[in-house]
Design an enzyme around this catalytic site. Structure first.
Site, PDB file in Angstrom:
ATOM      1  CD  GLU A  74      -3.539  31.728 -20.916  1.00  0.00           C
ATOM      2  OE1 GLU A  74      -3.213  31.552 -22.095  1.00  0.00           O
ATOM      3  OE2 GLU A  74      -2.708  31.770 -19.991  1.00  0.00           O
TER       4      GLU A  74
ATOM      5  CG  ASN B 221      20.280  29.986 -25.157  1.00  0.00           C
ATOM      6  OD1 ASN B 221      19.457  29.201 -25.635  1.00  0.00           O
ATOM      7  ND2 ASN B 221      19.960  31.210 -24.769  1.00  0.00           N
ATOM      8  N   GLY B 222      20.931  28.371 -28.158  1.00  0.00           N
ATOM      9  CA  GLY B 222      20.560  28.819 -29.500  1.00  0.00           C
ATOM     10  C   GLY B 222      20.591  27.653 -30.463  1.00  0.00           C
TER      11      GLY B 222
ATOM     12  CD1 TRP C  46      12.839  22.761 -23.418  1.00  0.00           C
ATOM     13  CD2 TRP C  46      13.472  23.278 -25.500  1.00  0.00           C
ATOM     14  NE1 TRP C  46      11.764  22.552 -24.242  1.00  0.00           N
ATOM     15  CE2 TRP C  46      12.123  22.862 -25.527  1.00  0.00           C
ATOM     16  CE3 TRP C  46      14.068  23.653 -26.708  1.00  0.00           C
ATOM     17  CZ2 TRP C  46      11.365  22.810 -26.695  1.00  0.00           C
ATOM     18  CZ3 TRP C  46      13.318  23.590 -27.865  1.00  0.00           C
ATOM     19  CH2 TRP C  46      11.980  23.173 -27.850  1.00  0.00           C
TER      20      TRP C  46
ATOM     21  CG  HIS D 178     -20.306  26.208 -37.258  1.00  0.00           C
ATOM     22  ND1 HIS D 178     -21.271  26.277 -38.241  1.00  0.00           N
ATOM     23  CD2 HIS D 178     -20.538  27.264 -36.435  1.00  0.00           C
ATOM     24  CE1 HIS D 178     -22.033  27.343 -38.042  1.00  0.00           C
ATOM     25  NE2 HIS D 178     -21.605  27.956 -36.942  1.00  0.00           N
TER      26      HIS D 178
ATOM     27  CE  LYS E  76       7.727  32.060 -17.158  1.00  0.00           C
ATOM     28  NZ  LYS E  76       6.281  31.821 -17.263  1.00  0.00           N
TER      29      LYS E  76
ATOM     30  CD  GLU F 168       1.632  25.991 -20.156  1.00  0.00           C
ATOM     31  OE1 GLU F 168       0.936  26.997 -20.229  1.00  0.00           O
ATOM     32  OE2 GLU F 168       2.858  26.023 -20.298  1.00  0.00           O
TER      33      GLU F 168
ATOM     34  CE  LYS G 214      -1.662  29.072 -19.208  1.00  0.00           C
ATOM     35  NZ  LYS G 214      -0.520  29.930 -19.217  1.00  0.00           N
TER      36      LYS G 214
ATOM     37  CB  CYS H 207      19.972  26.364 -23.232  1.00  0.00           C
ATOM     38  SG  CYS H 207      19.547  24.997 -24.302  1.00  0.00           S
TER      39      CYS H 207
ATOM     40  NE  ARG I 209      17.702  31.097 -20.590  1.00  0.00           N
ATOM     41  CZ  ARG I 209      17.383  32.257 -21.148  1.00  0.00           C
ATOM     42  NH1 ARG I 209      16.800  33.180 -20.442  1.00  0.00           N
ATOM     43  NH2 ARG I 209      17.661  32.495 -22.411  1.00  0.00           N
TER      44      ARG I 209
END
Ligand code: F6R
Length: 616
Positions: free
Chosen positions: A488, A105-106, A79, A511, A611, A495, A492, A2, A27
């Protein structure tokens, strides 16, 4: 998560708030809203989805720069943590009497019980969010206390959780209030104007004078200036800093997306990260001052705690540091580490890696380690962040502002700093041969130019993106120090394209995962010249024998006789295996980018993400 902003000044408030919110959209972008005072009226506009939805909802006269009657306001980009994104959940939330508007925010953890209590007292709730209970709580307490700072102090006694709040009250038309408890909040001080923001990025267009609120502080901004008190009501002298705004500019510089621009910035990012630290291959690496040098060299083990891409960078660091320094290095996801009472002491160096420096799980894990007496080192892109402030030592990665939610250049910068740290420790402890350390330093100096070469594969990768972009699943395999790069690559792709992807150690395929393979699941294999090259080739042949299409990202030449194992191959320059992750990751970043772009996805702002993950 946020983004929150507040403005008190002489300009027309709505354009100022929207410009600032635009820089904070990274955010969160599930919804957005603004509230502002106009004469004695509190106006609130909200919309689900991105800021543009809100913008199109606002009457056009609000954008007139000479709207002098409106100069106090707040804005929020969200968010979602509680309540699905819809037209009720966006902030600002407003009290029943219509006097108070609040953004947050939180997370307020005890919102359930507060909501019950306030509902019993007659408050009407319009959403299921945790935030809404705070505005009703303020309204309730303000019935018996007229000093608004005292009201906010009382509020903090009732709230459990992490929160940054920004509040306006119609009855205090020239005052903007903020509260900080374990979520960032910065005051901006301009010419006859004052700001609040969850990140300095939101303020740099307007001022370079800022004051970071500390935990458990409340601020009142008014034409008289900045007044700060702590949660106990004691006055606090705000520390005003001048920040350099250059590297905080948010601009696509002609690229279609921030992500592509940031991928292409990597050569310069590496130059920045190495600058003044690696002077020449003959000289020892310089990272810390004398006092820090002495302390860091007492350590006997290392823990790395981080999340997501920063965690993957930490895994590369583990291979490198253990190999060179011969001390145990463990890497753990911060959100797990913090719940298992880890064994750390004053001989442990705990490295927190975080691009934003605001990731809640990483912050909490590092705090625990500080309390246990460990030495805590932050590797971060934000020297002004909570993680940097609360750690004993800081190594800035110097990647410049990263706007795309999908991290790219910060990974390269983090890995580079971990390489420097590994060589630094090995030099001080006289571990590893001077020849090896020198050749690694030569390799590090070559990296920016080699990265430029790898970026030339972009067109080739765009073609591959079209060929493989419609698959449902994709597998990345690698071994050794490139195994984290497989993780990674998968992260990428997931997402930003929403294609299901997994990264595996190639040795693990047989396996279990090999059972999934068939022609519909491409396997991307990272092959670098070194001790695992032949083993990788065997693993690729095993995959091909199950009809999988195997695509190589190959550093250096490939033996002719294995060429037909691969449906496609991307060739990148050869480099010491230990440094190769910085090169091998680039084709995977480009592949994710081009696939997402080919599929028409929102590359810079993928769904459900933000982010900066400031909630646990
Ligand atoms: C992936 C990504 C995230 C972050 C993670 C940690 O592209 O960006 O996985 O790496 O949320 O964030 P920081 O590094 O800010 O702590």
């Amino acid at each position: 998560m946020c983004g929150i902003v507040g403005y008190l000044g002489k300009k027309s408030v709505v354009p100022v708030i929207l410009e600032s919110l635009q820089t904070l959209e990274y955010r969160g972008y599930d919804s957005a809203g603004v509230a502002f005072l106009e004469q004695d009226c509190l106006n609130v506009y909200k919309a689900s989805g991105k800021l543009n939805n809100l913008r199109s909802r606002l009457p056009v006269e609000l954008f007139q720069k000479n709207g002098h009657s409106r100069h106090l306001g707040i804005g929020h980009t969200r968010w979602a943590t509680h309540g699905a994104p819809n037209d009720e959940t966006p902030h600002p939330h407003v009290s029943c009497d219509g006097n108070i508007a609040l953004i947050h925010n939180g997370i307020v953890e005890n919102f359930g019980e507060l909501r019950e209590e306030l509902t019993r007292k007659g408050h009407i709730f319009h959403s299921k969010t945790d935030t809404e209970c705070v505005v009703h709580l303020i309204e309730d307490l303000a019935k018996t206390e007229t000093d608004f700072l005292k009201v906010l102090q009382q509020v903090t006694r009732r709230l459990v959780g992490a929160y940054a709040l920004v509040i306006i009250d119609k009855r205090h038309p020239d005052k903007l209030y903020g509260v900080r408890n374990h979520a960032p909040l910065v005051v901006g001080i301009g010419d006859d104007e004052l700001f609040l923001g969850s990140d300095v990025v939101a303020l740099v267009e307007h001022t370079n004078q800022v004051s970071y609120l500390q935990n458990e502080e409340i601020v009142e901004l008014s034409p008289e200036g900045v007044k700060v008190i702590n949660f106990n009501g004691q006055p606090v002298e705000p520390l005003v800093e001048k920040i350099s705004t250059g590297n905080l500019a948010v601009d696509k510089k002609g690229f279609k997306h921030f992500m592509l621009k940031e991928i292409y910035e990597q050569p310069d990012v590496l130059r920045n990260s190495l600058s003044m630290r690696l002077l020449s291959p003959e000289e020892p690496i310089q990272l810390f001052d004398e006092a820090a040098d002495a302390k860091i060299n007492e350590i006997e083990r290392v823990y790395v705690v981080a999340c997501g891409t920063s965690y993957n960078a930490g895994l590369v660091g583990r291979y490198f540091i253990e190999e060179l320094v011969r001390i145990p290095v463990e890497v753990e996801a911060a959100g797990e580490f913090r719940y298992r009472n880890p064994l750390v002491d004053e001989k442990t160096l705990v490295i927190g890696i975080s691009q934003s420096g605001e990731t809640a799980d990483t912050i909490t894990a590092l705090r625990q380690c500080v309390n246990k007496g460990a030495k805590v080192l932050a590797i971060t892109n934000r020297e002004d962040s909570t993680i940097a402030r609360e750690s004993h030592f800081v190594l800035p990665v110097r990647a410049g502002i990263e706007v795309s939610v999908c991290a790219t250049k910060s990974f390269a910068a983090q890995v580079t700093v971990l390489y420097l740290l590994g060589i630094y420790l090995a030099e001080r402890r006289q571990q590893s041969s001077p020849e090896l350390l020198k050749s690694l330093k030569v390799g590090l100096q070559r990296l920016p130019v080699l990265v430029e070469n790898v970026l030339h594969t972009s067109e080739e990768i765009q073609t591959l993106a079209k060929k493989y972009g419609n698959v449902r699943d994709l597998i990345f395999i690698a071994r050794g120090i490139n195994y984290p790069v497989a993780l990674e690559g998968a992260l990428k792709l997931k997402e930003i394209s929403y294609i299901h992807a997994e990264g595996y150690s190639a040795s693990e395929l047989k396996h279990g995962p090999i059972a999934m393979l068939d022609p519909s699941i491409p396997v991307i294999a990272i092959l670098t010249d070194g001790i695992v090259y032949d083993k990788m080739i065997s693993n690729c042949q095993e995959a091909k024998a199950r009809d999988a299409q195997v695509i190589a990202v190959n550093s250096g030449p490939m033996p002719e006789d294995v060429r037909d194992t691969f449906e496609d191959a991307v060739f990148i320059p050869q480099l010491e295996e230990m440094l190769s992750p910085i090169l091998t990751v680039i084709p995977l970043q480009l592949l994710a980018y081009h696939i997402a772009e080919y599929l028409g996805k929102d590359v810079d702002q993928p769904r459900n993400l933000a982010k900066s993950v400031t909630v646990e």
